[in-house]
Design an enzyme around this catalytic site. Sequence first.
Site, PDB file in Angstrom:
ATOM      1  N   TYR A 172     -10.023   1.741 -11.746  1.00 39.37           N
ATOM      2  CA  TYR A 172      -8.763   1.448 -11.064  1.00 39.37           C
ATOM      3  C   TYR A 172      -9.164   1.691  -9.554  1.00 39.37           C
ATOM      4  O   TYR A 172      -8.584   1.016  -8.616  1.00 39.37           O
ATOM      5  CB  TYR A 172      -7.943   2.448 -11.691  1.00 39.37           C
ATOM      6  CG  TYR A 172      -6.485   2.337 -10.879  1.00 39.37           C
ATOM      7  CD1 TYR A 172      -5.710   1.329 -11.256  1.00 39.37           C
ATOM      8  CD2 TYR A 172      -6.131   3.329  -9.927  1.00 39.37           C
ATOM      9  CE1 TYR A 172      -4.284   1.229 -10.586  1.00 39.37           C
ATOM     10  CE2 TYR A 172      -4.749   3.273  -9.506  1.00 39.37           C
ATOM     11  CZ  TYR A 172      -4.074   2.320  -9.578  1.00 39.37           C
ATOM     12  OH  TYR A 172      -2.885   2.220  -8.868  1.00 39.37           O
ATOM     13  N   LYS A 176      -8.658  -0.719  -6.313  1.00 36.75           N
ATOM     14  CA  LYS A 176      -7.642  -0.534  -5.161  1.00 36.75           C
ATOM     15  C   LYS A 176      -8.459   0.029  -3.921  1.00 36.75           C
ATOM     16  O   LYS A 176      -7.821  -0.669  -2.721  1.00 36.75           O
ATOM     17  CB  LYS A 176      -6.878   0.718  -5.392  1.00 36.75           C
ATOM     18  CG  LYS A 176      -5.903   0.493  -6.636  1.00 36.75           C
ATOM     19  CD  LYS A 176      -4.749  -0.548  -6.185  1.00 36.75           C
ATOM     20  CE  LYS A 176      -3.690  -0.856  -7.300  1.00 36.75           C
ATOM     21  NZ  LYS A 176      -2.591  -1.603  -7.000  1.00 36.75           N
TER      22      LYS A 176
HETATM   23  N1  LIG Z   1       3.223   4.286 -10.656  1.00 38.41           N
HETATM   24  C1  LIG Z   1       2.283   5.107  -9.894  1.00 38.41           C
HETATM   25  O1  LIG Z   1       1.992   6.319  -9.891  1.00 38.41           O
HETATM   26  C2  LIG Z   1       1.420   4.229  -8.826  1.00 38.41           C
HETATM   27  C3  LIG Z   1       1.155   4.831  -7.888  1.00 38.41           C
HETATM   28  C4  LIG Z   1       0.413   4.262  -6.802  1.00 38.41           C
HETATM   29  C5  LIG Z   1       0.249   2.807  -6.524  1.00 38.41           C
HETATM   30  N2  LIG Z   1       0.665   2.419  -7.956  1.00 38.41           N
HETATM   31  C6  LIG Z   1       0.640   0.754  -7.901  1.00 38.41           C
HETATM   32  O2  LIG Z   1       1.940   0.233  -7.657  1.00 38.41           O
HETATM   33  C7  LIG Z   1       1.811  -1.065  -8.349  1.00 38.41           C
HETATM   34  C8  LIG Z   1       3.158  -1.163  -9.172  1.00 38.41           C
HETATM   35  O3  LIG Z   1       2.852  -0.416 -10.195  1.00 38.41           O
HETATM   36  P1  LIG Z   1       3.982   0.169 -11.169  1.00 38.41           P
HETATM   37  O4  LIG Z   1       4.129   1.804 -11.114  1.00 38.41           O
HETATM   38  O5  LIG Z   1       5.461  -0.233 -10.484  1.00 38.41           O
HETATM   39  O6  LIG Z   1       3.678  -0.277 -12.403  1.00 38.41           O
HETATM   40  P2  LIG Z   1       4.352  -1.331 -13.466  1.00 38.41           P
HETATM   41  O7  LIG Z   1       3.635  -1.088 -14.825  1.00 38.41           O
HETATM   42  O8  LIG Z   1       5.879  -0.631 -13.658  1.00 38.41           O
HETATM   43  O9  LIG Z   1       4.635  -2.676 -12.787  1.00 38.41           O
HETATM   44  C9  LIG Z   1       3.346  -3.514 -12.996  1.00 38.41           C
HETATM   45  C10 LIG Z   1       3.838  -4.706 -13.013  1.00 38.41           C
HETATM   46  O10 LIG Z   1       2.768  -5.818 -12.911  1.00 38.41           O
HETATM   47  C11 LIG Z   1       2.862  -6.768 -13.687  1.00 38.41           C
HETATM   48  N3  LIG Z   1       1.468  -7.428 -14.172  1.00 38.41           N
HETATM   49  C12 LIG Z   1       0.386  -6.639 -14.952  1.00 38.41           C
HETATM   50  N4  LIG Z   1      -0.639  -7.405 -14.771  1.00 38.41           N
HETATM   51  C13 LIG Z   1      -0.376  -8.794 -14.347  1.00 38.41           C
HETATM   52  C14 LIG Z   1      -0.921 -10.004 -14.075  1.00 38.41           C
HETATM   53  N5  LIG Z   1      -2.354 -10.262 -14.565  1.00 38.41           N
HETATM   54  N6  LIG Z   1      -0.367 -11.078 -13.511  1.00 38.41           N
HETATM   55  C15 LIG Z   1       0.847 -10.804 -12.979  1.00 38.41           C
HETATM   56  N7  LIG Z   1       1.472  -9.679 -13.086  1.00 38.41           N
HETATM   57  C16 LIG Z   1       0.853  -8.501 -13.879  1.00 38.41           C
HETATM   58  C17 LIG Z   1       3.272  -6.048 -15.186  1.00 38.41           C
HETATM   59  O11 LIG Z   1       3.744  -7.137 -16.145  1.00 38.41           O
HETATM   60  C18 LIG Z   1       4.566  -5.391 -14.431  1.00 38.41           C
HETATM   61  O12 LIG Z   1       5.625  -5.930 -14.353  1.00 38.41           O
HETATM   62  C19 LIG Z   1       0.537  -1.409  -9.024  1.00 38.41           C
HETATM   63  O13 LIG Z   1      -0.194  -2.299  -8.210  1.00 38.41           O
HETATM   64  C20 LIG Z   1       0.009   0.154  -9.257  1.00 38.41           C
HETATM   65  O14 LIG Z   1      -1.548   0.004  -9.107  1.00 38.41           O
HETATM   66  C21 LIG Z   1       1.260   2.940  -8.677  1.00 38.41           C
END
Ligand SMILES: NC(=O)c1ccc[n+]([C@@H]2O[C@H](COP(=O)([O-])OP(=O)(O)OC[C@H]3O[C@@H](n4cnc5c(N)ncnc54)[C@H](O)[C@@H]3O)[C@@H](O)[C@H]2O)c1
Length: 281
Positions: A172, A176
Site C-alpha cells: 500500500y 501511494k
Molecule cells: N480510510 C482511511 O483511513 C484512509 C486514509 C488515507 C487515505 N485513504 C485513501 O482514501 C481513498 C478512499 O478510501 P476510503 O477510505 O473512502 O475507502 P472505501 O473502501 O470506503 O472506498 C474505496 C472505493 O474504491 C472503490 N474501488 C476499489 N477498487 C476499485 C477499482 N479497481 N476500480 C474502481 N473502483 C474501485 C471501492 O468499490 C470503493 O467504493 C483511498 O484511495 C484510500 O487509499 C484512506
Amino acid sequence: MHDQLTPETGLKGRVAVVTGAVSGMGRVIALELARRGAKLAAVDVDAARLERLKEEIGANEATFLALPTDISHADDCRRAVERTVAAFGGLAILVNCAGVSMDPAIPAGKQHPVKFWETDPAGWERIQAINSAGPYYMTRFAVEHMLANGWGRIINVTTSFDTMLARGMSAYGASKAALEAGSAVWAKELDGSGVSVNVVVPGGMTNTPFLPEEFRSPSILQPEIMAPVVAWLASPESNGVNGRRFIAKFWDASINSTEAAAKCSAPIAWEGEAVIAGRSK
Ligand SMILES: NC(=O)c1ccc[n+]([C@@H]2O[C@H](COP(=O)([O-])OP(=O)(O)OC[C@H]3O[C@@H](n4cnc5c(N)ncnc54)[C@H](O)[C@@H]3O)[C@@H](O)[C@H]2O)c1
C-alpha cells in the site's frame, strides 16, 4: 462555519468525474460536488451501488452518469472518460479517490500486519494497479479534454507519509508513494496550462469501510472532512494553485479559503525534504 464558495465561483454545470464514488470519502466528495451543481460521472467497480448513489442524489440522466469501471484496466478508464465527454460534452474535474488497502496482498490465513516477504505477489501487483496505475490511466485520458479547454482540475487522494512508510504497509505504501511522486511530476508538466494537479489526504485514519472493523470508530476522522477542501480545489476559487498537498483535517472553514488553503498545504511529495547540507538530492 461559513460557505467559502460563492455561486459565481461554484461548480454549477461543471463536469466532474469521481472514482471510488460509492463508498467512504469518494461518496462524500461525489455528494458534495453534486450538491454544488456539478454534473457527476461516478466511477466505481460496484455497479449496484452506483445506481443507489444516483437515487440518493436524486439525479437524472442530464446530471448523473454511472460508470461501472475497474480502474486497474487502461481500456476501461479510456472508455469511462469517453462516455463522460459523450454524455456531458466535456470534462473539467477529476477526483482520483478509489483505492484498496493491504488486503489483496495478505495471504489466506494471515492477518494484518504482514511482512513484505509474506505478501502475495499477485495481490501486491493488484494494489499497484488500482492505487497507482488506475489514477494514472484516468488522468492520462481525462487531461487531454482539460487541456483542450484550457482549464481543469486533477485531485489525487494519497495517504499520510507515515502510513506510506509504516511496517505492514509495504504494498500500500509503495502504491501511494508512486501516486504522490507521479502527482508532483504531472503538476510540473501542466504548470501554466490552466490544469492543476493537487493532492488531498484526510490526515489520519478515517472511518470508512476501508478500515478493518476493529479500527472503525466515531472518534477518528470522518470522511466528511474531505468535502470543503475538495470542493474548493475543484472550483475556480483555486485558480493558480498547483502542485500542493492538502491535509483535510487542518482546513479551517472559519477563515477565507485562500488563507485556509495556505495553512493546510505544502508542495506535493517530499520536495525540499531530502537535501543533505549542500549536496544534491
Ligand atoms: N480510510 C482511511 O483511513 C484512509 C486514509 C488515507 C487515505 N485513504 C485513501 O482514501 C481513498 C478512499 O478510501 P476510503 O477510505 O473512502 O475507502 P472505501 O473502501 O470506503 O472506498 C474505496 C472505493 O474504491 C472503490 N474501488 C476499489 N477498487 C476499485 C477499482 N479497481 N476500480 C474502481 N473502483 C474501485 C471501492 O468499490 C470503493 O467504493 C483511498 O484511495 C484510500 O487509499 C484512506
